[in-house]
Scaffold this motif. Structure first.
Motif, PDB file in Angstrom:
ATOM      1  N   THR A 682     -63.266 -86.004 -18.878  1.00 40.54           N
ATOM      2  CA  THR A 682     -64.413 -85.429 -18.186  1.00 40.54           C
ATOM      3  C   THR A 682     -64.317 -85.772 -16.715  1.00 40.54           C
ATOM      4  OG1 THR A 682     -66.836 -85.385 -18.074  1.00 40.54           O
ATOM      5  CG2 THR A 682     -65.818 -87.472 -18.573  1.00 40.54           C
ATOM      6  N   GLU A 683     -65.101 -85.074 -15.915  1.00 44.32           N
ATOM      7  CA  GLU A 683     -65.149 -85.368 -14.490  1.00 44.32           C
ATOM      8  C   GLU A 683     -66.264 -86.351 -14.146  1.00 44.32           C
ATOM      9  OE1 GLU A 683     -65.224 -81.938 -12.020  1.00 44.32           O
ATOM     10  OE2 GLU A 683     -63.189 -81.346 -12.538  1.00 44.32           O
ATOM     11  N   ARG A 684     -66.849 -86.960 -15.142  1.00 49.94           N
ATOM     12  CA  ARG A 684     -67.911 -87.930 -14.872  1.00 49.94           C
ATOM     13  C   ARG A 684     -67.375 -89.071 -14.006  1.00 49.94           C
ATOM     14  NH1 ARG A 684     -71.228 -88.987 -20.444  1.00 49.94           N
ATOM     15  NH2 ARG A 684     -70.895 -86.963 -21.417  1.00 49.94           N
ATOM     16  N   ILE A 685     -68.197 -89.489 -13.066  1.00 51.65           N
ATOM     17  CA  ILE A 685     -67.837 -90.639 -12.245  1.00 51.65           C
ATOM     18  C   ILE A 685     -68.436 -91.865 -12.919  1.00 51.65           C
ATOM     19  CG2 ILE A 685     -67.881 -91.654  -9.954  1.00 51.65           C
ATOM     20  CD1 ILE A 685     -66.364 -89.006 -10.205  1.00 51.65           C
ATOM     21  N   ALA A 686     -67.714 -92.426 -13.864  1.00 56.02           N
ATOM     22  CA  ALA A 686     -68.228 -93.556 -14.636  1.00 56.02           C
ATOM     23  C   ALA A 686     -67.089 -94.504 -14.952  1.00 56.02           C
ATOM     24  CB  ALA A 686     -68.877 -93.064 -15.927  1.00 56.02           C
ATOM     25  N   LEU A 687     -67.426 -95.776 -15.140  1.00 57.60           N
ATOM     26  CA  LEU A 687     -66.436 -96.740 -15.604  1.00 57.60           C
ATOM     27  C   LEU A 687     -65.989 -96.327 -17.001  1.00 57.60           C
ATOM     28  CD1 LEU A 687     -68.186-100.060 -14.504  1.00 57.60           C
ATOM     29  CD2 LEU A 687     -66.464 -98.746 -13.261  1.00 57.60           C
ATOM     30  N   THR A 688     -64.707 -96.451 -17.278  1.00 58.11           N
ATOM     31  CA  THR A 688     -64.183 -95.942 -18.540  1.00 58.11           C
ATOM     32  C   THR A 688     -63.521 -97.046 -19.356  1.00 58.11           C
ATOM     33  OG1 THR A 688     -62.052 -95.375 -17.542  1.00 58.11           O
ATOM     34  CG2 THR A 688     -63.746 -93.670 -17.549  1.00 58.11           C
ATOM     35  N   LEU A 689     -63.549 -96.846 -20.670  1.00 58.28           N
ATOM     36  CA  LEU A 689     -62.858 -97.742 -21.587  1.00 58.28           C
ATOM     37  C   LEU A 689     -61.351 -97.564 -21.472  1.00 58.28           C
ATOM     38  CD1 LEU A 689     -63.214 -99.786 -23.959  1.00 58.28           C
ATOM     39  CD2 LEU A 689     -63.190 -97.811 -25.500  1.00 58.28           C
ATOM     40  N   ARG A 690     -60.914 -96.377 -21.124  1.00 56.17           N
ATOM     41  CA  ARG A 690     -59.489 -96.118 -20.930  1.00 56.17           C
ATOM     42  C   ARG A 690     -59.009 -96.816 -19.674  1.00 56.17           C
ATOM     43  NH1 ARG A 690     -56.473 -92.399 -23.770  1.00 56.17           N
ATOM     44  NH2 ARG A 690     -54.904 -92.785 -22.165  1.00 56.17           N
ATOM     45  N   ILE A 691     -57.929 -97.577 -19.782  1.00 58.83           N
ATOM     46  CA  ILE A 691     -57.416 -98.331 -18.645  1.00 58.83           C
ATOM     47  C   ILE A 691     -56.850 -97.401 -17.587  1.00 58.83           C
ATOM     48  CG2 ILE A 691     -55.721-100.059 -17.927  1.00 58.83           C
ATOM     49  CD1 ILE A 691     -55.956-101.278 -20.741  1.00 58.83           C
ATOM     50  N   ASP A 692     -56.086 -96.365 -17.995  1.00 60.18           N
ATOM     51  CA  ASP A 692     -55.476 -95.492 -16.997  1.00 60.18           C
ATOM     52  C   ASP A 692     -56.522 -94.694 -16.230  1.00 60.18           C
ATOM     53  OD1 ASP A 692     -56.168 -93.960 -19.169  1.00 60.18           O
ATOM     54  OD2 ASP A 692     -54.226 -92.969 -19.392  1.00 60.18           O
ATOM     55  N   ASP A 693     -57.538 -94.183 -16.916  1.00 61.18           N
ATOM     56  CA  ASP A 693     -58.602 -93.465 -16.214  1.00 61.18           C
ATOM     57  C   ASP A 693     -59.341 -94.391 -15.258  1.00 61.18           C
ATOM     58  OD1 ASP A 693     -58.202 -90.942 -17.120  1.00 61.18           O
ATOM     59  OD2 ASP A 693     -59.866 -90.908 -18.542  1.00 61.18           O
ATOM     60  N   PHE A 694     -59.598 -95.607 -15.705  1.00 59.19           N
ATOM     61  CA  PHE A 694     -60.269 -96.580 -14.844  1.00 59.19           C
ATOM     62  C   PHE A 694     -59.464 -96.810 -13.571  1.00 59.19           C
ATOM     63  CE2 PHE A 694     -60.321-101.041 -13.472  1.00 59.19           C
ATOM     64  CZ  PHE A 694     -61.636-101.149 -13.039  1.00 59.19           C
ATOM     65  N   GLU A 695     -58.160 -97.058 -13.703  1.00 59.34           N
ATOM     66  CA  GLU A 695     -57.320 -97.334 -12.537  1.00 59.34           C
ATOM     67  C   GLU A 695     -57.233 -96.120 -11.619  1.00 59.34           C
ATOM     68  OE1 GLU A 695     -55.913 -99.873 -11.192  1.00 59.34           O
ATOM     69  OE2 GLU A 695     -56.501-101.337 -12.709  1.00 59.34           O
TER      70      GLU A 695
END
Length: 767
Positions: A682-695
């Motif tokens: 998603t394009e949500r600007i949120a902290l993510t559980l996924r490490i790669d999306d977070f980074e």
């Protein structure tokens, strides 16, 4: 950034035991979590399912309204919206305005003073139920900046438009125009008798030729002007809002009364009130005339539902739930009711690929719920389903025709019912055997009770272990996620009953004295709080916290210092708890004493405050704790919450998904859940559980300094999943604290009473 968690009331979770419809194991498990306050204050049990139809809406709940032909994108030229939707015969007509550059230059124009830079065209398109355009009428508007307030298709197949020619001051005459289907002008008359300060908002048409305009008068109050079939003004009347409709037989209905809760039926000619029609809804958006074959006289549209209204019985019956029909009314929308009972709804959507707004049309028909099982539909139940999530479900359904998600929204924050009623409604669904395949919890803000409901289901083992699905998935691995958060979501047996990709961190930041470290205990926390209050700082944990706010916040985030949930024991007679009671009593209990709000940085650096509760869920930076030069002072430390194992940074999963073990479509349900866990889901600007999306999102953030990013990375790897203590325990504590605060008992007596009541409560739950 500086978001206080203020708790004033707490909903209590009750799940009662029944053996009904072959769901013995599940219902017995749910029964184990009925909460008792340990002191004889039991809430009434739900002892049978006799009120199930009343809670769910009776006949309405037998059907779900679906867009069988899907959501059809409407052609709107260079416009991003439509100006009306009309059902006429077998077609749906919509109007949109298109602005084109004038091909004739001002120098070429014969009359350069009347030359306009743009041409404005009104396009009326008639489409069938499959979305095919069957007819198009194009009408040149008088002025390039014309406004259209409504249109209709008459019984003689003529296009009727009410528009305004707007001047540079935003004023101008209103015109009533009629055209044939070739776009030829048949009649154009100015609507006279309207004050120059009157501002139109919407036009309404009656089958007998009457016209009404709703808008704002010179005092900026809602009013309606009604014209007869000769376009002469009959009257102007003040109304509660622009909610108005003609209902035929020489009558109209409008919204009146305080609180926008009363409809009134009146005579068009005399204006006399015919009948008052009470309606128990506060968020009425519009009223629409029902078709000849409808069992209702008109329809009432609220934010969440459509109700059919019978003027003789004065009863409103739920007809449609927008969320279940995947309708997301976040922008402007239009609704039309067909003679055969279908409902057409246009809605604005943002195309995430082009970031361009588009308009889609859904033609909804009722489908009996008993037939859904044969069509591979997955039922997803949730508490507070947000517009962005509904959009994601709609996109999933469009791209996965073999797996269709149906939505059931148990509660919205602005719904007619409260959260407690919504939880009971969820329980009644379980009792009646209407168990969803997927359950979504979104416990944002103060809704800790939703976390407790989720944790109750986890304890009772009625949810599927998601690890086997992850392990068998060709695109997902356990290593894709922050292991500390993933492990925190496990149950006592190491299974993964819930998962969610969107995170929110809550921690505490301190102007660190030598006595504190990242391994501090609750006694250290009390030392600092007592020191701050003793120095005259009555907001020791942040701006605008009363004593009860302070106490409940401590219990919500640090309750594990007094309750061992695994062992089922409590420690409310401890010295630290007695200190907490005395400390809370020294903080004012009312809100009149509030000091002026100060930024976190100023409060901490001046040592007026030594600890601040802080939360964040995105990549917008840590601006509240930065100094004037943009730096985070080295003496500012994220120390987390004190506890038996040292400082802990809490993480709340803002959307957690679970699959019920009773689901007959577990693989199909996983197809949806996994979509929320894939890279770039998603394009949500949120902290993510996924490490790669977070980074990736962290590096892309232009609002965060390198220091911010390093702090964020460190926090993410230290997170512990927040599991609040029972709301019943918190209620017990606040009740007894009230007696202590009023001088009715000592702190020691208060602690002993609380300990006894909580012990009874814990033992009853264990038994």
């Amino acid at each position: 950034m500086n978001r206080k968690i203020k708790r004033h009331t707490f909903s209590i979770l009750f799940i009662s035991a029944f053996v009904i419809l072959g769901v013995v194991a599940l219902i017995t498990a749910l029964a184990g979590d009925r909460e008792d306050d340990g002191g004889g204050r039991n809430e009434p049990d739900i002892t049978d399912a006799q009120n199930y139809e009343n809670v769910q809406g009776g006949r309405f709940d037998e059907y779900v309204w679906l867009a069988e032909s899907g959501f059809m994108r409407l052609e709107t030229g260079n416009s991003e919206r439509i100006n009306g939707l009309v059902a006429h015969g077998d077609l749906f007509y919509y109007l949109y305005l298109e602005h084109l550059e004038n091909p004739v230059s001002q120098e070429q124009a014969e009359d350069s003073e009347s030359w306009e830079p743009f041409l404005s065209l009104a396009h009326i398109k008639g489409i069938n139920q499959l979305g095919a355009v069957m007819t198009t009428v194009t009408i040149p508007m008088e002025h390039w900046d014309s406004l259209v307030f409504g249109f209709d298709i008459s019984n003689t197949n003529e296009v009727v438009i009410i528009a305004q020619t707007v001047d540079w001051d935003g004023h101008g005459p209103l015109y009533y125009s009629r055209y044939d289907f070739d776009g030829n002008l048949l009649l154009r008359e100015e609507l006279l008798g309207i004050g120059t300060e009157w501002s139109a908002q919407e036009a309404h048409f009656d089958k007998d030729g009457f016209v009404a305009l709703t808008g704002l008068d010179s005092r900026f109050e809602n009013s309606v002007i009604i014209f007869d079939d000769n376009l002469a003004v009959i009257r102007e009347k003040s109304i509660a809002s622009n909610v108005f409709t003609f209902i035929g037989d020489g009558a109209y209905v409008y919204l009146s009364g305080e609180g926008a809760s009363t409809l009134r039926k009146a005579d068009i000619i005399t204006g006399a009130s015919i009948r008052e029609l009470p309606l128990a809804h506060q968020d009425i958006a519009s009223i629409h005339l029902a078709g000849e074959n409808s069992p209702f006289d008109f329809y009432v549209v609220t934010r969440h539902r459509i109700y059919g209204y019978d003027t003789e019985t004065r009863e409103a019956e739920p007809v449609l739930n927008f969320v279940e029909s995947h309708i997301n009314l976040i922008g402007s929308y239009h609704i039309a009711f067909t003679a055969d009972g279908n409902i057409a709804i246009s809605q604005e959507q943002i195309d995430l690929a082009t970031h361009i707004w588009t308009v889609e049309l859904a033609i909804l028909s009722p489908v009996h719920r008993d037939t859904l099982a044969d069509r591979d539909h997955i039922l997803l139940g949730g508490f507070r389903l947000r517009p962005l999530f509904i959009e994601e479900v709609m996109r999933f359904n469009q791209s996965n025709p073999e797996v269709q998600i149906l939505l059931h929204n148990y509660w919205d924050i602005s719904d007619e019912m409260g959260l407690r009623q919504a939880i009971e409604r969820f329980n009644l669904d379980i009792i009646a055997g209407n168990i969803p395949d997927i359950i979504l919890f979104e416990p944002l803000g103060d809704e800790f009770d939703l976390i407790r409901v989720r944790d109750s289901l986890i304890r009772q083992g009625v949810l599927v272990d998601l690890y086997p699905f992850i392990d068998a998935d060709p695109e997902l691995n356990r290593e894709d996620f922050f292991q500390n958060v993933l492990e925190g979501l496990e149950d006592a047996d190491g299974a993964l009953p819930v998962i969610g990709n969107w995170l929110r961190i809550t921690s505490m930041i301190a102007l660190t004295p030598s006595a504190l470290s990242e391994n501090w205990a609750f006694g250290d926390f009390l030392d600092v709080m007592e020191q701050s209050v003793g120095a005259g700082h009555l907001e020791p944990l942040g701006n605008r916290m009363t004593g009860v706010d302070f106490l409940t916040t401590i219990l919500e985030y640090m309750g594990d210092n007094f309750v061992d949930k695994d062992a089922g024991i409590s420690h409310f007679e401890s010295e630290n708890f007695i200190r907490l009671l005395n400390l809370t009593a020294s903080i004012p209990a009312n809100e009149e004493w509030y000091m002026n709000w100060r930024p976190i940085f100023d409060s901490l650096i001046s040592e007026e405050q030594m600890i601040e509760l802080i939360g964040f869920g995105g990549y917008t930076g840590l601006s509240d704790v930065r100094g004037p030069a943009g730096e985070i002072p080295p003496q500012f430390t994220y120390i987390g919450f004190p506890g038996t194992s040292g400082g802990a940074h809490r993480v709340e999963i803002s959307e957690t998904f679970s699959i019920f073990a009773s689901s007959q479509h577990q693989d199909a349900a996983w197809q949806f859940v996994r979509e929320t866990l894939l890279p770039g889901a998603t394009e949500r600007i949120a902290l993510t559980l996924r490490i790669d999306d977070f980074e990736n999102r962290l590096e892309a953030s232009y609002e965060m300094t390198t220091q911010d990013k390093n702090v964020m990375r460190e926090l993410m790897n230290q997170l512990t999943v927040h599991r609040p203590i029972s709301g019943t325990i918190i209620m017990i504590v606040t009740e007894e604290f009230s007696a202590f605060y009023r001088g009715m008992q000592t702190a020691e007596d208060t602690a002993r009473i609380i300990q006894n009541r909580v012990a009874i409560y814990l033992s009853e739950r264990a038994g």
